[in-house]
Design a protein around this motif. Structure first.
Motif, PDB file in Angstrom:
ATOM      1  N   THR A 123       0.923  -0.769  -0.455  1.00  0.00           N
ATOM      2  CA  THR A 123       0.036  -0.071   0.662  1.00  0.00           C
ATOM      3  C   THR A 123       0.978   1.032  -0.335  1.00  0.00           C
ATOM      4  OG1 THR A 123      -1.726  -1.220   0.956  1.00  0.00           O
ATOM      5  CG2 THR A 123      -1.876   1.401   0.866  1.00  0.00           C
ATOM      6  N   LEU A 124       0.849   2.250  -1.251  1.00  0.00           N
ATOM      7  CA  LEU A 124       1.206   2.871  -1.238  1.00  0.00           C
ATOM      8  C   LEU A 124       0.252   4.408  -0.507  1.00  0.00           C
ATOM      9  CD1 LEU A 124       4.268   5.044  -1.945  1.00  0.00           C
ATOM     10  CD2 LEU A 124       1.933   5.760  -4.320  1.00  0.00           C
ATOM     11  N   ALA A 125       1.050   5.137   0.333  1.00  0.00           N
ATOM     12  CA  ALA A 125       0.495   6.054   1.370  1.00  0.00           C
ATOM     13  C   ALA A 125       0.976   7.251   1.058  1.00  0.00           C
ATOM     14  CB  ALA A 125       0.550   6.149   3.264  1.00  0.00           C
ATOM     15  N   VAL A 126      -0.610   7.866   1.208  1.00  0.00           N
ATOM     16  CA  VAL A 126       0.249   9.602   1.015  1.00  0.00           C
ATOM     17  C   VAL A 126      -0.929  10.653   2.610  1.00  0.00           C
ATOM     18  CG1 VAL A 126      -0.261  11.453  -0.472  1.00  0.00           C
ATOM     19  CG2 VAL A 126      -0.230   9.334  -1.252  1.00  0.00           C
ATOM     20  N   SER A 127       0.272  11.650   3.318  1.00  0.00           N
ATOM     21  CA  SER A 127      -0.188  11.679   4.631  1.00  0.00           C
ATOM     22  C   SER A 127      -1.181  13.161   4.125  1.00  0.00           C
ATOM     23  CB  SER A 127       0.695  11.681   5.344  1.00  0.00           C
ATOM     24  OG  SER A 127      -0.023  12.836   6.428  1.00  0.00           O
ATOM     25  N   SER A 128      -2.500  12.558   5.076  1.00  0.00           N
ATOM     26  CA  SER A 128      -2.997  14.216   4.467  1.00  0.00           C
ATOM     27  C   SER A 128      -2.506  15.615   5.251  1.00  0.00           C
ATOM     28  CB  SER A 128      -4.632  14.070   4.903  1.00  0.00           C
ATOM     29  OG  SER A 128      -4.650  13.914   6.495  1.00  0.00           O
ATOM     30  N   GLU A 129      -1.546  14.744   6.003  1.00  0.00           N
ATOM     31  CA  GLU A 129      -0.643  16.752   6.617  1.00  0.00           C
ATOM     32  C   GLU A 129       0.253  16.953   5.490  1.00  0.00           C
ATOM     33  OE1 GLU A 129      -0.881  17.349   9.883  1.00  0.00           O
ATOM     34  OE2 GLU A 129      -1.840  16.182   9.658  1.00  0.00           O
ATOM     35  N   TRP A 130       0.268  16.783   4.023  1.00  0.00           N
ATOM     36  CA  TRP A 130       0.881  17.307   3.203  1.00  0.00           C
ATOM     37  C   TRP A 130       0.737  18.739   2.795  1.00  0.00           C
ATOM     38  CZ3 TRP A 130       3.087  13.988  -1.744  1.00  0.00           C
ATOM     39  CH2 TRP A 130       4.470  14.845  -2.340  1.00  0.00           C
ATOM     40  N   PRO A 131       0.842  19.875   3.073  1.00  0.00           N
ATOM     41  CA  PRO A 131       0.543  21.333   2.984  1.00  0.00           C
ATOM     42  C   PRO A 131       0.906  20.988   1.333  1.00  0.00           C
ATOM     43  CG  PRO A 131       3.272  21.476   3.652  1.00  0.00           C
ATOM     44  CD  PRO A 131       2.296  19.977   3.992  1.00  0.00           C
ATOM     45  N   ASP A 132      -0.393  22.474   0.490  1.00  0.00           N
ATOM     46  CA  ASP A 132       0.297  22.594  -1.221  1.00  0.00           C
ATOM     47  C   ASP A 132       0.812  24.159  -0.286  1.00  0.00           C
ATOM     48  OD1 ASP A 132      -1.699  24.829   0.159  1.00  0.00           O
ATOM     49  OD2 ASP A 132      -2.899  23.991  -0.970  1.00  0.00           O
ATOM     50  N   LEU A 133       0.808  25.143  -1.599  1.00  0.00           N
ATOM     51  CA  LEU A 133       2.207  25.996  -1.045  1.00  0.00           C
ATOM     52  C   LEU A 133       1.530  27.092  -0.128  1.00  0.00           C
ATOM     53  CD1 LEU A 133       3.277  26.941  -4.995  1.00  0.00           C
ATOM     54  CD2 LEU A 133       4.508  25.560  -2.536  1.00  0.00           C
ATOM     55  N   ARG A 134       0.012  27.221  -0.366  1.00  0.00           N
ATOM     56  CA  ARG A 134      -0.511  28.605   0.768  1.00  0.00           C
ATOM     57  C   ARG A 134      -0.670  27.637   1.914  1.00  0.00           C
ATOM     58  NH1 ARG A 134      -5.805  26.961  -2.837  1.00  0.00           N
ATOM     59  NH2 ARG A 134      -5.535  24.541  -1.951  1.00  0.00           N
ATOM     60  N   GLY A 135      -0.220  26.959   2.274  1.00  0.00           N
ATOM     61  CA  GLY A 135      -0.238  26.162   3.893  1.00  0.00           C
ATOM     62  C   GLY A 135      -1.152  25.143   4.180  1.00  0.00           C
ATOM     63  N   ASN A 136      -2.711  24.936   2.889  1.00  0.00           N
ATOM     64  CA  ASN A 136      -3.095  24.034   2.988  1.00  0.00           C
ATOM     65  C   ASN A 136      -3.243  22.642   2.601  1.00  0.00           C
ATOM     66  OD1 ASN A 136      -5.489  26.167   3.868  1.00  0.00           O
ATOM     67  ND2 ASN A 136      -5.721  26.138   1.509  1.00  0.00           N
ATOM     68  N   LYS A 137      -3.387  21.497   4.240  1.00  0.00           N
ATOM     69  CA  LYS A 137      -3.201  20.174   4.436  1.00  0.00           C
ATOM     70  C   LYS A 137      -4.187  19.950   3.084  1.00  0.00           C
ATOM     71  CE  LYS A 137      -1.714  20.356   8.715  1.00  0.00           C
ATOM     72  NZ  LYS A 137      -2.135  19.434  10.272  1.00  0.00           N
ATOM     73  N   LEU A 138      -3.802  18.154   2.679  1.00  0.00           N
ATOM     74  CA  LEU A 138      -4.613  18.126   1.586  1.00  0.00           C
ATOM     75  C   LEU A 138      -5.917  17.323   2.372  1.00  0.00           C
ATOM     76  CD1 LEU A 138      -2.220  14.979   0.456  1.00  0.00           C
ATOM     77  CD2 LEU A 138      -2.962  17.266  -0.924  1.00  0.00           C
ATOM     78  N   ASN A 139      -6.966  17.265   1.721  1.00  0.00           N
ATOM     79  CA  ASN A 139      -8.197  17.172   1.921  1.00  0.00           C
ATOM     80  C   ASN A 139      -8.852  15.855   3.076  1.00  0.00           C
ATOM     81  OD1 ASN A 139      -8.090  15.475  -0.503  1.00  0.00           O
ATOM     82  ND2 ASN A 139     -10.101  16.777  -1.251  1.00  0.00           N
ATOM     83  N   LYS A 140      -7.341  14.980   2.246  1.00  0.00           N
ATOM     84  CA  LYS A 140      -7.869  13.648   2.949  1.00  0.00           C
ATOM     85  C   LYS A 140      -5.826  12.948   3.187  1.00  0.00           C
ATOM     86  CE  LYS A 140      -9.975  10.947  -0.636  1.00  0.00           C
ATOM     87  NZ  LYS A 140     -11.029  10.214  -1.189  1.00  0.00           N
ATOM     88  N   GLN A 141      -6.345  11.419   3.612  1.00  0.00           N
ATOM     89  CA  GLN A 141      -4.917  10.961   3.807  1.00  0.00           C
ATOM     90  C   GLN A 141      -5.951   9.674   2.228  1.00  0.00           C
ATOM     91  OE1 GLN A 141      -2.875   8.660   6.611  1.00  0.00           O
ATOM     92  NE2 GLN A 141      -3.251   6.663   5.340  1.00  0.00           N
ATOM     93  N   TYR A 142      -4.625   9.701   1.175  1.00  0.00           N
ATOM     94  CA  TYR A 142      -4.849   9.023   0.005  1.00  0.00           C
ATOM     95  C   TYR A 142      -3.849   7.846   0.152  1.00  0.00           C
ATOM     96  CZ  TYR A 142      -7.023  13.109  -1.605  1.00  0.00           C
ATOM     97  OH  TYR A 142      -7.762  13.504  -2.618  1.00  0.00           O
ATOM     98  N   SER A 143      -4.103   6.477  -0.486  1.00  0.00           N
ATOM     99  CA  SER A 143      -3.211   5.194  -0.594  1.00  0.00           C
ATOM    100  C   SER A 143      -3.840   4.473  -1.484  1.00  0.00           C
ATOM    101  CB  SER A 143      -3.844   4.254   0.384  1.00  0.00           C
ATOM    102  OG  SER A 143      -5.679   3.738   0.556  1.00  0.00           O
ATOM    103  N   LYS A 144      -2.503   3.289  -2.232  1.00  0.00           N
ATOM    104  CA  LYS A 144      -2.956   3.022  -3.384  1.00  0.00           C
ATOM    105  C   LYS A 144      -2.708   1.052  -2.773  1.00  0.00           C
ATOM    106  CE  LYS A 144      -1.518   1.900  -8.218  1.00  0.00           C
ATOM    107  NZ  LYS A 144      -2.540   1.625  -8.462  1.00  0.00           N
ATOM    108  N   ARG A 145      -3.209   0.397  -3.196  1.00  0.00           N
ATOM    109  CA  ARG A 145      -3.118  -1.278  -3.164  1.00  0.00           C
ATOM    110  C   ARG A 145      -2.452  -1.876  -4.094  1.00  0.00           C
ATOM    111  NH1 ARG A 145      -4.777  -6.005  -1.564  1.00  0.00           N
ATOM    112  NH2 ARG A 145      -4.218  -7.458   0.263  1.00  0.00           N
ATOM    113  N   PHE A 146      -1.754  -2.063  -4.806  1.00  0.00           N
ATOM    114  CA  PHE A 146      -1.252  -2.989  -5.176  1.00  0.00           C
ATOM    115  C   PHE A 146      -0.626  -4.024  -5.036  1.00  0.00           C
ATOM    116  CE2 PHE A 146       2.099  -0.406  -4.512  1.00  0.00           C
ATOM    117  CZ  PHE A 146       3.360  -1.192  -5.028  1.00  0.00           C
ATOM    118  N   VAL A 147      -0.662  -5.049  -5.969  1.00  0.00           N
ATOM    119  CA  VAL A 147       0.278  -6.636  -5.387  1.00  0.00           C
ATOM    120  C   VAL A 147       1.244  -6.528  -6.951  1.00  0.00           C
ATOM    121  CG1 VAL A 147      -0.335  -9.392  -5.929  1.00  0.00           C
ATOM    122  CG2 VAL A 147      -1.817  -7.528  -5.053  1.00  0.00           C
ATOM    123  N   ALA A 148       2.666  -7.434  -6.200  1.00  0.00           N
ATOM    124  CA  ALA A 148       3.942  -7.419  -7.262  1.00  0.00           C
ATOM    125  C   ALA A 148       3.357  -8.704  -8.170  1.00  0.00           C
ATOM    126  CB  ALA A 148       4.875  -7.553  -6.116  1.00  0.00           C
TER     127      ALA A 148
END
Length: 371
Positions: free
Chosen positions: A224-249
């Protein structure tokens, strides 16, 4: 004010305008041309765009050696920023080739002496940012997967991806040393598409990271590739939610893409129907937009729009004008890669003794006819 690379008069009037644009001061709260001592400041138009260094901070300055004596770097980077220098009796204005990024810290040095560390403030806004897509979009990916693309709705804060991006195994444990740590992150020109590399040293056989830690992914395992909702954009706003992508190798991809096997479905003449191309495998999302073109029999490039479909395994080409009957060429740059980094000329993880020599073709072509 004299400009070092292109001469330009920087008048007192323009300098007063510059001061009116100041939004952030490290040592004093405002820019005052009447004050006895000026301070190093960041100036602003629509974006943070320049750094002003007063004369009293750079005694004995040689205007013919500004690029060597005055150096601006992104904090933690060894590379000095490219840009232009403007000079007058007040001091020096450094305008970087690429605008300063809000949230980042920049170090200003003079004759190898650090003058100041400047932080570009974030700009607040009510709008939220989101992650619109993660590529490759398929849910089964080769264990020698080389790159991942993150597509955001807004320009994100740069240089911080390692703090907000993780790869988890089936148990939910974070995998260590899986991503390549670059001093400068790879963003597209719009600042919204980020390229993340899995560590090539762990993918290529015979290299120390591969022998020590093995391939980052293992066939048959889920991740699972996880992207935290705490990541800020250039204006200081955080992502609207946490994102993830699940896959099988799945098993390693050890074959280069072969354009001769692609299926081309030609449109009808006197129409603006899409030209359809199927690759029968997922290819690199970003490169698909930059390595394929359609050439008319006259030698002219057909203008149109590319749309990538079906988990990056096909594309549609929509022309700006109606097709005319005749023969066309599909022109493919040999840089085009599959998900494992194998391009049209060579394998990414190539055995010099067993694999065939790398090709030298710059482009590959396929002809098709519109009747």
């Amino acid at each position: 004010m004299e400009r070092i690379y292109k001469l330009e008069l920087f008048t007192k009037t323009r300098f007063r305008i510059l001061c009116n644009l100041v939004f952030f001061v490290i040592i004093i709260p405002a820019c005052n041309t009447q004050s006895k001592q000026e301070k190093i400041i960041i100036t602003d138009g629509k974006i943070s765009s320049a750094i002003f260094i007063p004369s009293d901070s750079i005694p004995g300055m040689n205007k013919t050696m500004l690029g060597q004596e005055i150096v601006v770097k992104l904090m933690g980077s060894q590379e000095s920023m490219l840009g232009e220098y403007f000079i007058d009796t007040k001091g020096v204005l450094f305008k970087p080739l690429i605008g300063l990024t809000p949230g980042n810290i920049y170090q200003v040095s003079y004759k190898d002496r650090i003058l100041v560390n400047l932080t570009v403030p974030l700009k607040k806004s009510d709008k939220t940012s989101g992650l619109t897509a993660i590529y490759p979009s398929a849910d089964t990916l080769p264990e020698n997967l080389l790159k991942v693309y993150l597509n955001f709705s807004q320009r994100m804060r740069r240089g911080v991806s390692e703090n907000y991006l993780t790869m988890l195994d089936e148990k939910g444990d974070t995998l260590k040393n899986i991503f390549l740590n670059l001093n400068t992150e790879l963003w597209d020109e719009n600042g919204r598409l980020l390229t993340i590399w899995l560590d090539p040293g762990r993918i290529k056989r015979g290299l120390q990271p591969n022998e020590k830690d093995g391939n980052p992914l293992q066939t048959g395992n889920a991740y699972t590739l996880a992207v935290s909702s705490e990541w800020p954009d250039l204006r200081g706003n955080k992502l609207n939610k946490q994102y993830s992508k699940r896959f099988v190798a799945t098993v390693k991809d050890i074959q280069s893409p072969d354009p001769s096997t692609w299926r081309i479905i030609a449109p009808e003449s006197k129409s603006r129907q899409a030209l359809l191309i199927s690759f029968y495998e997922s290819l690199d999302y970003s490169l698909l937009y930059n390595t394929i073109s359609i050439i008319h029999r006259s030698g002219q490039t057909v203008k149109g729009k590319i749309i990538v479909n079906k988990q990056e395994s096909s594309l549609s080409f929509l022309p700006e004008s109606n097709w005319s009957a005749g023969t066309y060429s599909l022109k493919i740059d040999s840089r085009l890669e599959d998900l494992a980094g194998n391009n049209l000329n060579r394998l990414f993880d190539r055995d010099l003794l067993k694999d065939k020599p790398a090709g030298k073709e710059r482009f590959y072509t396929r002809q098709f006819t519109i009747k």
